[in-house]
Design a protein around this motif. Structure first.
Motif, short mmCIF file in Angstrom:
data_model
loop_
_atom_site.label_atom_id
_atom_site.label_comp_id
_atom_site.label_asym_id
_atom_site.label_seq_id
_atom_site.Cartn_x
_atom_site.Cartn_y
_atom_site.Cartn_z
N PHE A 97 0.98 -1.18 0.40
CA PHE A 97 -0.11 0.04 -0.44
C PHE A 97 1.15 1.01 -0.44
CE2 PHE A 97 -4.53 -1.50 1.15
CZ PHE A 97 -4.10 -3.58 1.02
N ARG A 98 0.68 2.24 -0.25
CA ARG A 98 0.71 3.36 -0.11
C ARG A 98 0.56 4.69 0.24
NH1 ARG A 98 1.57 4.62 -6.29
NH2 ARG A 98 0.18 5.03 -7.31
N GLN A 99 0.53 5.70 1.09
CA GLN A 99 0.11 7.20 1.48
C GLN A 99 0.99 8.36 0.83
OE1 GLN A 99 -0.51 6.75 5.95
NE2 GLN A 99 -2.64 8.32 5.73
N ALA A 100 0.66 8.89 0.29
CA ALA A 100 0.86 10.33 0.12
C ALA A 100 0.78 11.75 1.00
CB ALA A 100 0.71 10.33 -1.83
N PRO A 101 1.27 12.03 1.34
CA PRO A 101 1.16 13.08 1.72
C PRO A 101 -0.46 14.08 2.24
CG PRO A 101 3.44 13.75 0.82
CD PRO A 101 2.65 12.75 0.43
N GLY A 102 -1.38 13.72 2.86
CA GLY A 102 -2.58 14.16 2.80
C GLY A 102 -3.63 13.38 2.46
N LYS A 103 -3.44 11.90 2.21
CA LYS A 103 -4.16 11.35 1.56
C LYS A 103 -3.97 9.99 2.09
CE LYS A 103 -3.46 13.32 -3.20
NZ LYS A 103 -3.47 12.89 -4.63
N GLU A 104 -5.39 9.32 1.94
CA GLU A 104 -5.59 8.36 2.43
C GLU A 104 -5.03 7.25 1.63
OE1 GLU A 104 -10.41 8.37 3.25
OE2 GLU A 104 -9.49 6.58 2.01
N ARG A 105 -4.38 5.77 2.50
CA ARG A 105 -3.61 4.82 1.92
C ARG A 105 -4.83 4.48 1.35
NH1 ARG A 105 -0.95 1.39 7.10
NH2 ARG A 105 0.00 3.36 7.80
N ASP A 106 -3.90 4.26 0.32
CA ASP A 106 -4.27 3.13 -0.87
C ASP A 106 -3.84 1.62 -1.32
OD1 ASP A 106 -4.20 6.62 -2.64
OD2 ASP A 106 -5.93 4.98 -1.80
N PHE A 107 -4.28 1.17 -1.98
CA PHE A 107 -3.38 -0.06 -2.69
C PHE A 107 -2.74 -0.59 -3.69
CE2 PHE A 107 -3.76 -4.61 -3.55
CZ PHE A 107 -3.78 -4.84 -4.59
N VAL A 108 -1.41 -1.22 -3.78
CA VAL A 108 -0.60 -0.66 -5.05
C VAL A 108 -0.82 -2.21 -5.68
CG1 VAL A 108 1.80 -0.85 -5.65
CG2 VAL A 108 0.49 1.37 -3.60
N THR B 67 8.77 2.38 3.60
CA THR B 67 9.84 3.54 3.19
C THR B 67 9.28 4.93 1.71
OG1 THR B 67 11.90 2.75 2.04
CG2 THR B 67 9.86 1.51 1.03
N GLN B 68 9.83 5.30 2.48
CA GLN B 68 9.83 6.76 1.35
C GLN B 68 10.53 6.34 0.19
OE1 GLN B 68 7.92 9.27 2.00
NE2 GLN B 68 8.31 10.18 0.19
N VAL B 69 9.84 7.06 -0.84
CA VAL B 69 9.55 6.88 -2.51
C VAL B 69 9.77 8.24 -2.98
CG1 VAL B 69 9.16 6.09 -4.65
CG2 VAL B 69 9.54 4.65 -3.17
N THR B 70 10.59 8.45 -3.83
CA THR B 70 10.17 10.20 -4.00
C THR B 70 11.00 10.20 -5.45
OG1 THR B 70 10.52 11.53 -1.49
CG2 THR B 70 10.69 12.70 -3.60
N VAL B 71 9.75 10.51 -6.44
CA VAL B 71 9.74 10.77 -7.66
C VAL B 71 9.76 12.21 -8.35
CG1 VAL B 71 9.60 9.33 -10.10
CG2 VAL B 71 8.95 8.73 -7.95
N SER B 72 11.24 12.95 -8.83
CA SER B 72 11.39 13.65 -8.81
C SER B 72 10.70 14.29 -10.76
CB SER B 72 12.86 14.72 -8.42
OG SER B 72 13.43 13.65 -9.58
N SER B 73 10.45 15.32 -10.85
CA SER B 73 10.06 15.28 -12.59
C SER B 73 10.78 16.75 -13.29
CB SER B 73 8.91 15.99 -12.04
OG SER B 73 8.83 17.46 -11.29
#
Length: 126
Positions: free
Chosen positions: A37-48, A120-126
Protein backbone atom coordinates in the motif's frame (compact mmCIF):
# COMPACT_ATOMS: atom_id res chain seq x y z
CA UNK A 1 3.20 -13.50 14.43
CA UNK A 2 5.35 -11.95 11.71
CA UNK A 3 7.40 -8.78 11.59
CA UNK A 4 7.81 -6.88 8.34
CA UNK A 5 10.67 -4.61 7.37
CA UNK A 6 10.64 -2.61 4.15
CA UNK A 7 13.70 -1.31 2.34
CA UNK A 8 14.71 0.02 -1.06
CA UNK A 9 12.99 3.38 -1.04
CA UNK A 10 14.72 6.55 -2.12
CA UNK A 11 14.79 9.46 -4.52
CA UNK A 12 14.56 8.78 -8.25
CA UNK A 13 13.85 10.83 -11.35
CA UNK A 14 10.68 10.36 -13.32
CA UNK A 15 11.00 7.41 -15.66
CA UNK A 16 13.41 5.64 -13.35
CA UNK A 17 13.06 2.42 -11.40
CA UNK A 18 13.24 1.21 -7.82
CA UNK A 19 12.81 -2.17 -6.19
CA UNK A 20 11.28 -2.34 -2.76
CA UNK A 21 11.83 -5.32 -0.51
CA UNK A 22 9.78 -6.52 2.43
CA UNK A 23 11.59 -8.98 4.66
CA UNK A 24 9.48 -11.03 7.02
CA UNK A 25 10.80 -12.40 10.27
CA UNK A 26 9.16 -14.63 12.82
CA UNK A 27 6.69 -17.01 11.33
CA UNK A 28 7.35 -17.90 7.68
CA UNK A 29 5.68 -15.47 5.31
CA UNK A 30 5.21 -18.14 2.66
CA UNK A 31 1.73 -18.85 4.02
CA UNK A 32 0.66 -15.21 4.10
CA UNK A 33 -1.07 -13.07 1.54
CA UNK A 34 1.23 -10.09 1.01
CA UNK A 35 0.48 -6.61 -0.28
CA UNK A 36 1.90 -3.16 -0.84
CA UNK A 37 0.00 0.00 0.00
CA UNK A 38 1.10 3.60 -0.25
CA UNK A 39 0.20 6.86 1.39
CA UNK A 40 0.98 10.29 -0.01
CA UNK A 41 0.98 13.36 2.26
CA UNK A 42 -2.54 14.42 3.13
CA UNK A 43 -4.09 11.40 1.41
CA UNK A 44 -5.47 8.08 2.49
CA UNK A 45 -3.53 4.85 2.29
CA UNK A 46 -4.14 3.24 -1.10
CA UNK A 47 -3.76 -0.28 -2.40
CA UNK A 48 -0.88 -0.82 -4.83
CA UNK A 49 -0.37 -4.56 -5.38
CA UNK A 50 -0.89 -7.92 -3.73
CA UNK A 51 0.16 -11.53 -4.09
CA UNK A 52 -1.58 -14.52 -2.63
CA UNK A 53 -0.02 -17.63 -1.19
CA UNK A 54 -0.63 -21.07 -2.49
CA UNK A 55 -1.20 -20.09 -6.10
CA UNK A 56 0.73 -16.79 -6.25
CA UNK A 57 -2.00 -14.88 -8.01
CA UNK A 58 -1.42 -11.14 -8.22
CA UNK A 59 -3.53 -8.01 -8.27
CA UNK A 60 -2.61 -4.43 -9.12
CA UNK A 61 -4.28 -1.08 -8.88
CA UNK A 62 -5.08 0.49 -12.21
CA UNK A 63 -2.59 3.30 -11.56
CA UNK A 64 0.39 0.93 -11.43
CA UNK A 65 -0.67 -1.94 -13.65
CA UNK A 66 1.92 -2.54 -16.36
CA UNK A 67 4.59 -0.57 -14.49
CA UNK A 68 4.91 -2.37 -11.14
CA UNK A 69 5.48 -6.05 -10.48
CA UNK A 70 4.99 -7.82 -7.17
CA UNK A 71 6.81 -11.07 -6.51
CA UNK A 72 7.86 -13.24 -3.60
CA UNK A 73 10.82 -15.43 -2.70
CA UNK A 74 9.55 -17.85 -0.10
CA UNK A 75 13.04 -19.20 0.58
CA UNK A 76 14.09 -15.71 1.65
CA UNK A 77 10.77 -14.77 3.27
CA UNK A 78 10.81 -11.66 1.15
CA UNK A 79 8.31 -9.89 -1.08
CA UNK A 80 9.42 -7.44 -3.73
CA UNK A 81 7.84 -4.57 -5.59
CA UNK A 82 9.64 -3.73 -8.81
CA UNK A 83 8.63 -0.23 -9.84
CA UNK A 84 9.41 0.92 -13.37
CA UNK A 85 8.52 4.06 -15.32
CA UNK A 86 8.04 5.93 -12.08
CA UNK A 87 5.99 9.10 -12.07
CA UNK A 88 5.92 12.02 -9.60
CA UNK A 89 2.45 10.88 -8.53
CA UNK A 90 4.02 7.64 -7.28
CA UNK A 91 5.67 9.65 -4.49
CA UNK A 92 4.49 8.24 -1.16
CA UNK A 93 5.42 6.16 1.83
CA UNK A 94 5.12 2.53 0.77
CA UNK A 95 3.96 -0.03 3.30
CA UNK A 96 4.19 -3.79 3.21
CA UNK A 97 1.30 -5.75 4.70
CA UNK A 98 0.57 -9.39 5.43
CA UNK A 99 -2.39 -11.56 6.31
CA UNK A 100 -2.47 -15.26 7.20
CA UNK A 101 -6.19 -15.88 6.82
CA UNK A 102 -6.63 -15.24 3.11
CA UNK A 103 -5.99 -18.45 1.22
CA UNK A 104 -5.33 -18.32 -2.54
CA UNK A 105 -6.73 -14.79 -2.71
CA UNK A 106 -5.86 -11.22 -1.86
CA UNK A 107 -7.69 -8.07 -0.89
CA UNK A 108 -7.46 -4.40 -1.77
CA UNK A 109 -8.85 -3.48 1.64
CA UNK A 110 -6.16 -2.47 4.08
CA UNK A 111 -8.28 -3.60 7.02
CA UNK A 112 -7.95 -7.20 5.87
CA UNK A 113 -4.23 -7.17 6.62
CA UNK A 114 -3.16 -7.71 10.18
CA UNK A 115 0.55 -7.09 9.95
CA UNK A 116 2.31 -3.98 8.71
CA UNK A 117 5.82 -2.70 8.21
CA UNK A 118 6.99 0.76 9.20
CA UNK A 119 7.07 2.06 5.62
CA UNK A 120 9.72 3.28 3.22
CA UNK A 121 9.72 6.65 1.45
CA UNK A 122 9.69 6.79 -2.33
CA UNK A 123 10.15 10.20 -3.92
CA UNK A 124 9.96 10.69 -7.67
CA UNK A 125 11.20 14.01 -8.99
CA UNK A 126 9.95 15.54 -12.22
Amino acid sequence: QVQLLESGGGLVQAGGSLRLSCAASGRSSSSYAMAWFRQAPGKERDFVAAISWGVDSTDYSDSVKGRFTISRDNAKNTVYLQMNSLKPEDTAVYYCAADRFMVARTSRNQYNYGYWGQGTQVTVSS
